[in-house]
Design a protein around this motif. Structure first.
Motif, PDB file in Angstrom:
ATOM      1  N   ILE A   5       0.837  -1.202   0.000  1.00  0.00           N
ATOM      2  CA  ILE A   5       0.000   0.000   0.000  1.00  0.00           C
ATOM      3  C   ILE A   5       0.873   1.254   0.000  1.00  0.00           C
ATOM      4  CG2 ILE A   5      -1.628   1.358   1.387  1.00  0.00           C
ATOM      5  CD1 ILE A   5      -2.853  -1.361   2.215  1.00  0.00           C
ATOM      6  N   ILE A   7       3.808   1.745  -1.188  1.00  0.00           N
ATOM      7  CA  ILE A   7       4.431   1.995  -2.500  1.00  0.00           C
ATOM      8  C   ILE A   7       3.424   2.663  -3.430  1.00  0.00           C
ATOM      9  CG2 ILE A   7       5.322   0.868  -4.597  1.00  0.00           C
ATOM     10  CD1 ILE A   7       6.595  -1.215  -2.704  1.00  0.00           C
ATOM     11  N   GLU A   8       2.200   2.154  -3.381  1.00  0.00           N
ATOM     12  CA  GLU A   8       1.152   2.732  -4.236  1.00  0.00           C
ATOM     13  C   GLU A   8       0.879   4.193  -3.852  1.00  0.00           C
ATOM     14  OE1 GLU A   8      -2.826   1.672  -3.819  1.00  0.00           O
ATOM     15  OE2 GLU A   8      -3.203   1.549  -5.955  1.00  0.00           O
ATOM     16  N   LEU A  11       3.580   6.340  -5.144  1.00  0.00           N
ATOM     17  CA  LEU A  11       3.434   6.591  -6.582  1.00  0.00           C
ATOM     18  C   LEU A  11       2.373   7.647  -6.867  1.00  0.00           C
ATOM     19  CD1 LEU A  11       3.669   3.097  -8.296  1.00  0.00           C
ATOM     20  CD2 LEU A  11       4.915   5.143  -8.944  1.00  0.00           C
ATOM     21  N   MET A  12       1.243   7.457  -6.211  1.00  0.00           N
ATOM     22  CA  MET A  12       0.130   8.400  -6.413  1.00  0.00           C
ATOM     23  C   MET A  12       0.522   9.808  -5.947  1.00  0.00           C
ATOM     24  SD  MET A  12      -2.306   7.092  -7.921  1.00  0.00           S
ATOM     25  CE  MET A  12      -3.275   5.684  -8.290  1.00  0.00           C
ATOM     26  N   MET A  15       2.708  11.395  -8.465  1.00  0.00           N
ATOM     27  CA  MET A  15       1.949  11.913  -9.612  1.00  0.00           C
ATOM     28  C   MET A  15       1.238  13.214  -9.260  1.00  0.00           C
ATOM     29  SD  MET A  15       0.244   8.715 -11.553  1.00  0.00           S
ATOM     30  CE  MET A  15      -0.689   9.776 -12.610  1.00  0.00           C
ATOM     31  N   LEU A  18       3.661  16.005  -9.158  1.00  0.00           N
ATOM     32  CA  LEU A  18       4.045  16.368 -10.540  1.00  0.00           C
ATOM     33  C   LEU A  18       3.012  17.314 -11.155  1.00  0.00           C
ATOM     34  CD1 LEU A  18       6.309  15.235 -12.584  1.00  0.00           C
ATOM     35  CD2 LEU A  18       4.355  14.142 -13.656  1.00  0.00           C
TER      36      LEU A  18
END
Lengths: 161, 160
Positions: A5, A7-8, A11-12, A15, A18
């Protein structure tokens, strides 16, 4: 499972960061654009105001004078570049007698625009600057029968022939 | 108790598979999202810059090296971003800016040579530069193009 979880989430979050970072520059651009356009409009209005006073003094003949108070033309505010209340106008404002125009130059380098200038037309070609006095404070425009005299500090207004 | 334990294990394996699949999808799509985001950012910036220049020109303002023109209504009707091939290892995108201006302000029928066109193109590319670098003047940015890691942006204009 916890590691999965996180790691996800990482990542989110990456993003999201960004997208947000890319939007920040756009946001600043739009803020700057709105500010620049507003200030540019105000600066032009100041030119129009001074041009109106000069034209009125010219049209109404000897002895006629117009006084523009600091509330109308505030040179401190006009010349301020960095602070929010400033208009970023390069002082002195030039009155060009040959071209019969008032030249307003704005420094927009902080928003990538360089020096932008605008010319406001005037009728007379005999505008002369005088230092302000107790009798004629800054910014008084007077027709003395020979010239149109504009009482202003040399650092604020200059005339060229 | 035994049943519950088994059930818990079953759920977590499914969850791991599901999360794993989502992660693979996210990782796979990530570069596309990044590129699409960059292009969309550039397009928005070009539109903003062009609109700014149109507003300034409309009020009668001009840059020092551009002809003096009377004030008038200048509008940006459309900003298209067209892929025109590649420049080195970068994809070349060109902004086609459509300008609506009164006849007396058009000092050259070729938009890119006209005073209004030059102001609009320069400012559009400056805004693109700022959107990528957070800076108005960089080595990667000239009045005629903007270089980024992936893209090479130029601009042209037409009068409507």
């Amino acid at each position: 499972m916890r590691a999965q979880i996180s790691i996800e989430v990482a990542l989110m979050t990456g993003m999201a960061i960004l997208v947000i970072v890319s939007l920040v520059n756009i946001q600043f651009e739009r803020f700057n654009m709105a500010r620049e356009l507003g200030e540019a409009g105000e600066a032009r209005m100041i030119g129009t105001l001074i041009a109106g006073a000069i034209n009125n003094a010219y049209a109404n003949g000897e002895g006629f004078q117009v006084y523009l108070s600091p509330e109308q033309v505030n040179f401190t505010r006009l010349g301020e570049v960095e602070k929010m209340y400033g208009l970023g106008v390069e002082l002195p404002i030039t009155i060009n007698n040959t071209a019969r125009e008032i030249v307003i130059r704005r420094n927009t380098t902080k928003t990538g625009g360089g020096i932008w200038s605008v010319e406001v037309p005037i009728i007379p070609n005999n505008v002369v600057r005088r230092d302000p006095s107790a009798e004629y404070p800054e910014l008084t425009v007077r027709n003395n029968g020979t010239n149109i005299l504009i009482y202003a500090d040399a650092a604020h207004i200059t005339t060229v022939s | 108790m035994k049943i519950l334990k088994n059930c818990g294990g079953q759920v977590s394996i499914e969850f791991i598979i599901l999360v794993g699949a989502i992660m693979i999808m996210v990782v796979a799509v990530f570069p596309y999202i990044t590129r699409a985001n960059e292009l969309s950012k550039a397009h928005a910036a070009a539109r903003d810059g062009a609109t700014f220049a149109a507003g300034m020109r409309g009020m009668g303002y001009r840059a020092d090296d551009v002809n003096e023109l009377p004030p008038g209504i200048v509008k940006i009707t459309k900003v298209e971003m067209v892929n025109v091939g590649s420049k080195g290892n970068r994809t070349h995108y060109q902004f086609n800016i459509h300008i609506l201006a009164p006849e007396y302000m058009i000092d050259d029928p070729t938009c890119t040579k006209s005073s209004v066109g030059v102001s609009v193109i320069r400012q559009a590319l400056k805004y693109v530069c700022y959107s990528f670098y957070g800076d108005w003047s960089r080595d990667e940015c000239t009045p005629f193009n903007v270089n980024t890691t992936r893209y090479y942006f130029t601009a042209t204009c037409t009068f409507e």
